[in-house]
Design a protein around this motif. Structure first.
Motif, PDB file in Angstrom:
ATOM      1  N   LEU A  49     -35.688   1.754  59.647  1.00  0.00           N
ATOM      2  CA  LEU A  49     -35.686   2.726  58.557  1.00  0.00           C
ATOM      3  C   LEU A  49     -37.058   2.776  57.881  1.00  0.00           C
ATOM      4  O   LEU A  49     -37.646   1.738  57.589  1.00  0.00           O
ATOM      5  CB  LEU A  49     -34.634   2.358  57.512  1.00  0.00           C
ATOM      6  N   ASN A  50     -37.547   3.988  57.674  1.00  0.00           N
ATOM      7  CA  ASN A  50     -38.804   4.191  56.959  1.00  0.00           C
ATOM      8  C   ASN A  50     -38.615   3.837  55.476  1.00  0.00           C
ATOM      9  O   ASN A  50     -37.506   3.956  54.933  1.00  0.00           O
ATOM     10  CB  ASN A  50     -39.245   5.649  57.111  1.00  0.00           C
ATOM     11  N   ARG A  51     -39.672   3.410  54.832  1.00  0.00           N
ATOM     12  CA  ARG A  51     -39.607   3.041  53.410  1.00  0.00           C
ATOM     13  C   ARG A  51     -40.061   4.244  52.575  1.00  0.00           C
ATOM     14  O   ARG A  51     -41.219   4.338  52.160  1.00  0.00           O
ATOM     15  CB  ARG A  51     -40.469   1.808  53.147  1.00  0.00           C
ATOM     16  N   THR A  52     -39.132   5.155  52.335  1.00  0.00           N
ATOM     17  CA  THR A  52     -39.413   6.380  51.587  1.00  0.00           C
ATOM     18  C   THR A  52     -38.322   6.605  50.550  1.00  0.00           C
ATOM     19  O   THR A  52     -37.256   5.981  50.592  1.00  0.00           O
ATOM     20  CB  THR A  52     -39.456   7.605  52.523  1.00  0.00           C
ATOM     21  N   ALA A  53     -38.574   7.550  49.648  1.00  0.00           N
ATOM     22  CA  ALA A  53     -37.543   7.917  48.675  1.00  0.00           C
ATOM     23  C   ALA A  53     -36.316   8.480  49.377  1.00  0.00           C
ATOM     24  O   ALA A  53     -35.179   8.240  48.962  1.00  0.00           O
ATOM     25  CB  ALA A  53     -38.113   8.948  47.692  1.00  0.00           C
ATOM     26  N   LYS A  54     -36.549   9.220  50.473  1.00  0.00           N
ATOM     27  CA  LYS A  54     -35.431   9.803  51.222  1.00  0.00           C
ATOM     28  C   LYS A  54     -34.555   8.715  51.845  1.00  0.00           C
ATOM     29  O   LYS A  54     -33.324   8.803  51.810  1.00  0.00           O
ATOM     30  CB  LYS A  54     -35.954  10.737  52.313  1.00  0.00           C
ATOM     31  N   SER A  55     -35.174   7.676  52.403  1.00  0.00           N
ATOM     32  CA  SER A  55     -34.383   6.603  53.016  1.00  0.00           C
ATOM     33  C   SER A  55     -33.580   5.851  51.956  1.00  0.00           C
ATOM     34  O   SER A  55     -32.449   5.431  52.206  1.00  0.00           O
ATOM     35  CB  SER A  55     -35.274   5.644  53.804  1.00  0.00           C
ATOM     36  N   PHE A  56     -34.159   5.682  50.780  1.00  0.00           N
ATOM     37  CA  PHE A  56     -33.415   5.031  49.699  1.00  0.00           C
ATOM     38  C   PHE A  56     -32.211   5.888  49.312  1.00  0.00           C
ATOM     39  O   PHE A  56     -31.091   5.380  49.138  1.00  0.00           O
ATOM     40  CB  PHE A  56     -34.317   4.829  48.483  1.00  0.00           C
ATOM     41  N   ALA A  57     -32.413   7.192  49.228  1.00  0.00           N
ATOM     42  CA  ALA A  57     -31.329   8.101  48.842  1.00  0.00           C
ATOM     43  C   ALA A  57     -30.222   8.120  49.890  1.00  0.00           C
ATOM     44  O   ALA A  57     -29.035   8.110  49.553  1.00  0.00           O
ATOM     45  CB  ALA A  57     -31.880   9.508  48.628  1.00  0.00           C
ATOM     46  N   MET A  58     -30.601   8.146  51.178  1.00  0.00           N
ATOM     47  CA  MET A  58     -29.597   8.278  52.231  1.00  0.00           C
ATOM     48  C   MET A  58     -28.952   6.951  52.608  1.00  0.00           C
ATOM     49  O   MET A  58     -27.723   6.847  52.674  1.00  0.00           O
ATOM     50  CB  MET A  58     -30.233   8.919  53.472  1.00  0.00           C
ATOM     51  N   ALA A  59     -29.759   5.930  52.872  1.00  0.00           N
ATOM     52  CA  ALA A  59     -29.231   4.678  53.410  1.00  0.00           C
ATOM     53  C   ALA A  59     -28.578   3.806  52.348  1.00  0.00           C
ATOM     54  O   ALA A  59     -27.636   3.070  52.641  1.00  0.00           O
ATOM     55  CB  ALA A  59     -30.349   3.895  54.103  1.00  0.00           C
ATOM     56  N   ILE A  60     -29.080   3.894  51.113  1.00  0.00           N
ATOM     57  CA  ILE A  60     -28.550   3.018  50.065  1.00  0.00           C
ATOM     58  C   ILE A  60     -27.656   3.806  49.099  1.00  0.00           C
ATOM     59  O   ILE A  60     -26.459   3.537  48.993  1.00  0.00           O
ATOM     60  CB  ILE A  60     -29.699   2.299  49.332  1.00  0.00           C
ATOM     61  N   LEU A  61     -28.220   4.798  48.431  1.00  0.00           N
ATOM     62  CA  LEU A  61     -27.396   5.571  47.489  1.00  0.00           C
ATOM     63  C   LEU A  61     -26.285   6.308  48.208  1.00  0.00           C
ATOM     64  O   LEU A  61     -25.118   6.263  47.795  1.00  0.00           O
ATOM     65  CB  LEU A  61     -28.277   6.559  46.723  1.00  0.00           C
ATOM     66  N   GLY A  62     -26.628   6.988  49.317  1.00  0.00           N
ATOM     67  CA  GLY A  62     -25.625   7.787  50.023  1.00  0.00           C
ATOM     68  C   GLY A  62     -24.612   6.948  50.775  1.00  0.00           C
ATOM     69  O   GLY A  62     -23.400   7.028  50.517  1.00  0.00           O
ATOM     70  N   ALA A  63     -25.089   6.119  51.733  1.00  0.00           N
ATOM     71  CA  ALA A  63     -24.189   5.380  52.621  1.00  0.00           C
ATOM     72  C   ALA A  63     -23.461   4.237  51.912  1.00  0.00           C
ATOM     73  O   ALA A  63     -22.301   3.953  52.219  1.00  0.00           O
ATOM     74  CB  ALA A  63     -24.963   4.835  53.816  1.00  0.00           C
ATOM     75  N   GLU A  64     -24.135   3.575  50.945  1.00  0.00           N
ATOM     76  CA  GLU A  64     -23.531   2.406  50.305  1.00  0.00           C
ATOM     77  C   GLU A  64     -22.827   2.746  48.993  1.00  0.00           C
ATOM     78  O   GLU A  64     -21.739   2.216  48.718  1.00  0.00           O
ATOM     79  CB  GLU A  64     -24.594   1.335  50.059  1.00  0.00           C
ATOM     80  N   TRP A  65     -23.421   3.622  48.180  1.00  0.00           N
ATOM     81  CA  TRP A  65     -22.888   3.874  46.844  1.00  0.00           C
ATOM     82  C   TRP A  65     -21.964   5.093  46.774  1.00  0.00           C
ATOM     83  O   TRP A  65     -20.916   5.029  46.132  1.00  0.00           O
ATOM     84  CB  TRP A  65     -24.039   4.039  45.847  1.00  0.00           C
ATOM     85  N   VAL A  66     -22.354   6.196  47.429  1.00  0.00           N
ATOM     86  CA  VAL A  66     -21.556   7.427  47.314  1.00  0.00           C
ATOM     87  C   VAL A  66     -20.450   7.479  48.376  1.00  0.00           C
ATOM     88  O   VAL A  66     -19.267   7.527  48.057  1.00  0.00           O
ATOM     89  CB  VAL A  66     -22.470   8.669  47.411  1.00  0.00           C
ATOM     90  N   MET A  67     -20.849   7.455  49.667  1.00  0.00           N
ATOM     91  CA  MET A  67     -19.860   7.542  50.737  1.00  0.00           C
ATOM     92  C   MET A  67     -19.101   6.234  50.939  1.00  0.00           C
ATOM     93  O   MET A  67     -17.996   6.218  51.474  1.00  0.00           O
ATOM     94  CB  MET A  67     -20.550   7.942  52.053  1.00  0.00           C
ATOM     95  N   ARG A  68     -19.698   5.124  50.526  1.00  0.00           N
ATOM     96  CA  ARG A  68     -19.107   3.783  50.661  1.00  0.00           C
ATOM     97  C   ARG A  68     -18.779   3.445  52.112  1.00  0.00           C
ATOM     98  O   ARG A  68     -17.782   2.768  52.399  1.00  0.00           O
ATOM     99  CB  ARG A  68     -17.849   3.661  49.768  1.00  0.00           C
TER     100      ARG A  68
END
Length: 248
Positions: free
Chosen positions: A164-183
């Motif tokens: 995973l690239n270290r970008t704002a987009k990766s933080f939004a998708m891999a962490i906020l999206g996959a872990e926090w929102v979609m669970r």
């Protein structure tokens, strides 16, 4: 003396999820969704490097392939079906019986081992292909780990490595999206600070004794609800191919 690159905290995360590897709607749903895209890239790179015809009945016959961080076998099993002699290795002990049981149910002979890249290299194991998919961002020392992967390759061997690239987009998708929102994944599965940019990974790969030959993004389309390869967009997930340099 080999450097131990295993991060016990990272291993514990995946051990806790081991029983869910083959549930397409469980904690590994993102990997199940990503898997066809990963397989497309792997198959194309292996076929090109070793002159194989993917239309044949067993195009990878005669190739020895190592799947590092094999988990439940989501990549090991397709490689075995394509005719390769497959070894699956994982530092998380609980993943191995899950992978072994599923391989038996699928009628596949795969050599699954609870071990590390460093221990395999120290034992003199050598492979035509090393699959190193979504692992490098979880190890304690990425450079030492990639050196071990290089040592595991035969001269001219191929490593396919995704992360995973270290970008704002990766933080939004891999962490906020996959872990926090979609669970889809437990919170804390990923550490954004350990993500690696494509240029950083290329530098690490080169220093390890491998020659990078290709890289592509893996992009999720929320409308089509599927992943695809991209020549330009490496802003989140991406995959690389590299070949062992003759002097190593």
């Amino acid at each position: 003396m080999a450097v131990d690159t295993v991060d016990p905290a990272e291993v514990a995360k995946f051990e806790a999820m081991a029983a869910e590897w083959w549930d397409p709607n469980g904690k590994f749903k993102p990997l199940h969704m990503l898997n066809p895209c990963r397989l497309d890239y792997i198959c194309a790179q292996v076929a090109a490097e070793f002159g194989r015809d993917l239309a044949g009945p067993a195009p990878f016959e005669g190739l020895r392939i190592l799947d590092i961080g094999c988990g439940g076998g989501l990549l090991s099993e397709p490689m075995a079906r394509l005719g390769a002699e497959v070894t699956g290795a994982d530092a998380a002990a609980r993943n191995i019986p899950v992978a072994q049981a599923h391989a038996r149910q699928s009628g596949l002979a795969i050599d699954y081992r609870h071990t590390t890249a460093e221990d395999l290299a120290a034992a003199g194991e050598r492979f035509d292909v090393v699959l190193n998919m979504e692992v490098v961002e979880h190890v304690a020392d990425p450079q030492a780990y990639l050196v071990a992967c290089q040592e595991l390759l035969k001269p001219g061997g191929l490593m396919v490595c995704s992360t995973l690239n270290r970008t704002a987009k990766s933080f939004a998708m891999a962490i906020l999206g996959a872990e926090w929102v979609m669970r889809w994944l437990p919170k804390g599965t990923h550490d954004w600070a350990k993500f690696i940019t494509p240029d950083e990974l290329y530098a690490l790969i080169g220093k390890a004794g491998l020659r990078p030959v290709d890289r592509k993004g893996m992009v999720f389309n929320p409308v089509a609800w599927r992943w695809s390869l991209s020549e330009r967009d490496l802003s989140c997930n991406y995959v690389t191919a590299s070949v062992k340099r003759p002097e190593f």
